[in-house]
Design a protein around this motif. Structure first.
Motif, PDB file in Angstrom:
ATOM      1  N   THR A 151       0.839  -1.202   0.000  1.00 56.21           N
ATOM      2  CA  THR A 151       0.000   0.000   0.000  1.00 56.21           C
ATOM      3  C   THR A 151       0.870   1.247   0.000  1.00 56.21           C
ATOM      4  N   GLY A 152       1.904   1.248   0.838  1.00 58.51           N
ATOM      5  CA  GLY A 152       2.838   2.370   0.833  1.00 58.51           C
ATOM      6  C   GLY A 152       3.531   2.526  -0.511  1.00 58.51           C
ATOM      7  N   TYR A 153       3.862   1.408  -1.157  1.00 58.13           N
ATOM      8  CA  TYR A 153       4.533   1.486  -2.461  1.00 58.13           C
ATOM      9  C   TYR A 153       3.587   2.027  -3.531  1.00 58.13           C
ATOM     10  N   PHE A 154       2.344   1.522  -3.552  1.00 60.13           N
ATOM     11  CA  PHE A 154       1.382   2.015  -4.540  1.00 60.13           C
ATOM     12  C   PHE A 154       1.081   3.496  -4.330  1.00 60.13           C
ATOM     13  N   ASN A 155       1.118   3.947  -3.076  1.00 59.72           N
ATOM     14  CA  ASN A 155       0.866   5.370  -2.805  1.00 59.72           C
ATOM     15  C   ASN A 155       1.945   6.272  -3.391  1.00 59.72           C
ATOM     16  N   THR A 156       3.121   5.733  -3.635  1.00 64.80           N
ATOM     17  CA  THR A 156       4.186   6.546  -4.229  1.00 64.80           C
ATOM     18  C   THR A 156       4.045   6.663  -5.744  1.00 64.80           C
ATOM     19  N   LEU A 157       3.173   5.843  -6.337  1.00 64.54           N
ATOM     20  CA  LEU A 157       2.989   5.867  -7.792  1.00 64.54           C
ATOM     21  C   LEU A 157       1.909   6.890  -8.150  1.00 64.54           C
ATOM     22  N   PRO A 158       2.170   7.768  -9.093  1.00 66.78           N
ATOM     23  CA  PRO A 158       1.187   8.802  -9.450  1.00 66.78           C
ATOM     24  C   PRO A 158      -0.084   8.202 -10.036  1.00 66.78           C
ATOM     25  N   ARG A 159      -1.214   8.778  -9.688  1.00 69.25           N
ATOM     26  CA  ARG A 159      -2.498   8.301 -10.204  1.00 69.25           C
ATOM     27  C   ARG A 159      -2.633   8.556 -11.702  1.00 69.25           C
ATOM     28  N   GLU A 160      -1.784   9.401 -12.248  1.00 67.41           N
ATOM     29  CA  GLU A 160      -1.830   9.655 -13.685  1.00 67.41           C
ATOM     30  C   GLU A 160      -1.569   8.386 -14.488  1.00 67.41           C
ATOM     31  N   LEU A 161      -0.814   7.427 -13.882  1.00 68.89           N
ATOM     32  CA  LEU A 161      -0.582   6.153 -14.578  1.00 68.89           C
ATOM     33  C   LEU A 161      -1.892   5.398 -14.773  1.00 68.89           C
ATOM     34  N   ASP A 168      -6.737   4.718 -22.361  1.00 70.26           N
ATOM     35  CA  ASP A 168      -6.420   3.785 -23.450  1.00 70.26           C
ATOM     36  C   ASP A 168      -7.370   2.605 -23.499  1.00 70.26           C
ATOM     37  N   GLY A 169      -8.386   2.625 -22.653  1.00 74.56           N
ATOM     38  CA  GLY A 169      -9.404   1.584 -22.693  1.00 74.56           C
ATOM     39  C   GLY A 169      -9.220   0.472 -21.684  1.00 74.56           C
ATOM     40  N   ALA A 170      -8.237   0.566 -20.819  1.00 70.79           N
ATOM     41  CA  ALA A 170      -8.000  -0.485 -19.831  1.00 70.79           C
ATOM     42  C   ALA A 170      -8.910  -0.284 -18.629  1.00 70.79           C
ATOM     43  N   SER A 171      -9.371  -1.364 -18.053  1.00 71.84           N
ATOM     44  CA  SER A 171     -10.155  -1.293 -16.824  1.00 71.84           C
ATOM     45  C   SER A 171      -9.226  -1.039 -15.643  1.00 71.84           C
ATOM     46  N   SER A 172      -9.822  -0.906 -14.459  1.00 70.21           N
ATOM     47  CA  SER A 172      -8.998  -0.693 -13.266  1.00 70.21           C
ATOM     48  C   SER A 172      -8.054  -1.873 -13.037  1.00 70.21           C
ATOM     49  N   ILE A 179       0.142  -1.948 -15.749  1.00 67.61           N
ATOM     50  CA  ILE A 179       0.928  -0.742 -15.477  1.00 67.61           C
ATOM     51  C   ILE A 179       1.544  -0.770 -14.075  1.00 67.61           C
ATOM     52  N   LEU A 180       0.699  -0.863 -13.056  1.00 70.32           N
ATOM     53  CA  LEU A 180       1.188  -0.708 -11.691  1.00 70.32           C
ATOM     54  C   LEU A 180       2.060  -1.874 -11.239  1.00 70.32           C
ATOM     55  N   VAL A 181       1.661  -3.097 -11.536  1.00 72.66           N
ATOM     56  CA  VAL A 181       2.455  -4.247 -11.096  1.00 72.66           C
ATOM     57  C   VAL A 181       3.850  -4.247 -11.714  1.00 72.66           C
ATOM     58  N   PRO A 182       3.997  -4.054 -13.045  1.00 71.15           N
ATOM     59  CA  PRO A 182       5.364  -4.010 -13.593  1.00 71.15           C
ATOM     60  C   PRO A 182       6.222  -2.901 -12.992  1.00 71.15           C
ATOM     61  N   VAL A 183       5.596  -1.753 -12.707  1.00 73.37           N
ATOM     62  CA  VAL A 183       6.350  -0.650 -12.128  1.00 73.37           C
ATOM     63  C   VAL A 183       6.723  -0.945 -10.674  1.00 73.37           C
ATOM     64  N   SER A 184       5.918  -1.775 -10.021  1.00 75.88           N
ATOM     65  CA  SER A 184       6.102  -2.044  -8.592  1.00 75.88           C
ATOM     66  C   SER A 184       6.926  -3.295  -8.319  1.00 75.88           C
ATOM     67  N   ILE A 185       7.629  -3.800  -9.307  1.00 76.60           N
ATOM     68  CA  ILE A 185       8.403  -5.034  -9.129  1.00 76.60           C
ATOM     69  C   ILE A 185       9.352  -4.963  -7.925  1.00 76.60           C
ATOM     70  N   PRO A 186      10.089  -3.859  -7.699  1.00 75.41           N
ATOM     71  CA  PRO A 186      10.959  -3.822  -6.496  1.00 75.41           C
ATOM     72  C   PRO A 186      10.191  -4.035  -5.202  1.00 75.41           C
TER      73      PRO A 186
END
Length: 269
Positions: A151-161, A168-172, A179-186
């Motif tokens: 949760t802390g990690y996702f909070n650091t990711l901008p909602r613009e992603l 682009d037509g993607a659901s939540s 988007i979020l999972v690949p960026v959050s790999i660390p």
């Protein structure tokens, strides 16, 4: 000042490394020479302890059980934690604050206080001495930390992603997995390593919630080498070395992600 700090760090490192060195060296000694007088730091190495362990189906089963339980706990914990952290980070819903407090409070509960309730629960659900019972119990121990960290990690990711993915037509859920999972790999790797280490090294619940040797894990297998009147020290040390290898290998290969995930997850909550 710098010399004093260096000496202090060196002494601390020696204090931490010497028991590990003694464990590794003892695993290559005959049982009768481990406590020789005078002490022998180095002696003619023997692989007898390792051979006895690797040729014993019961001891191999200990390792297979640990791999199965720790691997299953890691995969399920990461999956549930990703979904829960995404909900906590991106959505507002009734009871969110209360649920969050409960999750955080679980971190403050000493696991030993849950031992008897879990034992009774597993017996009642007929999950005593089973893999699902052990896996579900471990998930209770690992999920709070995993959810808090992600949760802390996702909070650091901008909602613009998320918004860009939605445009682009993607659901939540599509934005989460694409988007979020690949960026959050660390952060995910950090949580996965922590979870695997907890499940791999856990002793108390593994001892209480299993009763047959074919369900025992490595920490319990090491304890079983302690006899009433004598200990098989060389095999205990060899099994300890073999039991340490998976965690050491994982940390060596993923330490960059582990440290990065721990740091990023603690920046913003």
């Amino acid at each position: 000042m710098r010399i004093g700090v260096s000496i202090g760090l060196l002494l601390g490192a020696c204090f931490a490394v010497l028991p590990i060195l003694w464990m590794v060296l003892s695993s290559f000694k005959p049982n009768s020479r481990i406590f020789a007088d005078p002490p022998e730091l180095f002696s003619s190495p023997t692989f007898e302890a390792y051979a006895e362990i690797l040729h014993d189906p019961e001891k191999i089963r200990f390792f297979l059980n640990s791999y199965l339980v720790a691997g299953s706990v890691t995969l399920l914990t990461v999956l549930v934690a990703v979904l829960a952290a995404f909900a906590f980070s991106r959505y507002e819903f009734p009871g969110k604050r209360v649920i969050n407090v409960v999750i955080i409070s679980m971190q403050a509960v000493p696991p030993i206080t849950l031992l008897i309730p879990f034992f009774g629960l597993m017996v009642k659900l007929k999950l005593y001495n089973t893999y699902p019972g052990l896996i579900l119990t471990y998930m209770v121990l690992t999920l709070p930390y995993a959810i808090i960290m992600l949760t802390g990690y996702f909070n650091t990711l901008p909602r613009e992603l998320d918004e860009a993915a939605n445009m682009d037509g993607a659901s939540s859920f599509g934005a989460l997995w694409r988007i979020l999972v690949p960026v959050s790999i660390p952060g995910i790797v950090s949580v996965a390593l922590y979870t695997f280490m907890i499940a791999w090294n856990e002793y108390l619940f593994a001892l209480t919630l299993t009763k047959t040797n074919n369900m025992r894990t490595v920490p319990i297998g090491i304890q079983l080498l302690m006899g009433q009147h004598s200990y098989d020290w060389s095999q205990m040390m060899a099994m300890s070395v073999l039991g340490s290898i998976p965690v050491v290998i994982l940390f060596i290969f993923f330490q960059r992600h582990f440290i990065g995930g721990m740091t990023a997850g603690s920046v913003k909550s």
